[in-house]
Scaffold this active site. Structure first.
Site: not given
Length: 253
Positions: A141, A188, A211
């Site tokens: 947006h 996650a 990493r």
């Protein structure tokens, strides 16, 4: 004080149990039937006319929002979970031209409740595994005009590319303009934008590389867990199960 009333059923009698059990069987059986026959496959695409849908690909029932399917290409042996949204274009009914907008490679898994919103080009490479409730979008947006509601301002669009072999963790967000290399782990809940190099792990909001593997140095920082032992060639599933039982009996020694 009123005395407590004993409401326990008499021995051998359980009033109301059998109708409940019957209803459970009917509902569960009906739902299993709907899941089986409501799935979308290359053989039975139903009302959806994808630009391409490969052999062995399956969209679980119930499907999420799907539109612009003539501009969506699905590779072979993909697994699309329940309530996954796949869209091409800002809204249904648009003519998006001769080229596909959303390309999903062979062997891709999209977890339950994920959204892939392709208002411009979005590519997900082969053998990517995407966890549940992941959001991938090529549109953001705009809020340039402070006097205009944000939802009424014309959005900005940038292509998104996810390389082959990636793992995208639960609840991650992939924003417009992102280019993720091959064999990348997205943690996650990460919010990813920009370039992500091959063989790296990114985490956080905004996401950053935590990493990375290079031929010269291997993984840096070093991995904290030992690499899994590869399965020997020719070993059958029955042999693997027997080996797992043997390790369990001996305590893994």
């Amino acid at each position: 004080m009123p005395k407590n009333r004993d409401t326990r059923p008499l021995p051998g009698r359980r009033p109301g149990r059998w109708p409940h059990r019957l209803a459970q069987r009917v509902v569960r059986g009906g739902w299993a039937w709907a899941q089986r026959f409501g799935a979308i496959t290359d053989e039975y695409p139903g009302r959806l006319r994808f630009g391409a849908i490969g052999t062995g690909t399956r969209l679980a029932f119930p499907q999420g929002t799907v539109f612009g399917e003539p501009w969506i290409q699905l590779g072979a042996h993909c697994v699309i979970g329940e309530q996954v949204t796949l869209t091409a274009g800002l809204m249904p009914g648009l003519d998006l031209g001769p080229d596909p907008i959303l390309r999903i490679g062979d062997g891709v898994v999209l977890g339950r409740g994920s959204h892939v919103v392709a208002d411009t080009a979005v590519t997900i490479g082969a053998q990517c595994y995407v966890g549940p409730y992941v959001y991938v979008t090529s549109t953001n947006h705009s809020y340039d005009d402070p006097a205009e509601p944000i939802g009424k301002q014309w959005p900005r669009m940038e292509p998104v590319e996810i390389g082959p072999g990636c793992w995208i963790g639960t609840g991650a967000v992939i924003l417009p303009g992102t280019r993720i290399g091959r064999n990348v782990v997205v943690a996650a809940g990460a919010v990813v934008r920009g370039e992500v190099p091959d063989h790296s792990v990114v985490a956080g909001a905004p996401a950053r590389v935590v990493r990375r593997w290079t031929p010269a140095e291997g993984w840096q920082p070093p991995l904290r867990t030992p690499a899994p032992v590869p399965i020997p060639e020719g070993m059958t599933p029955q042999q693997l199960m027997a080996l797992a039982e043997l390790e369990s009996d001996t305590g893994g020694t």
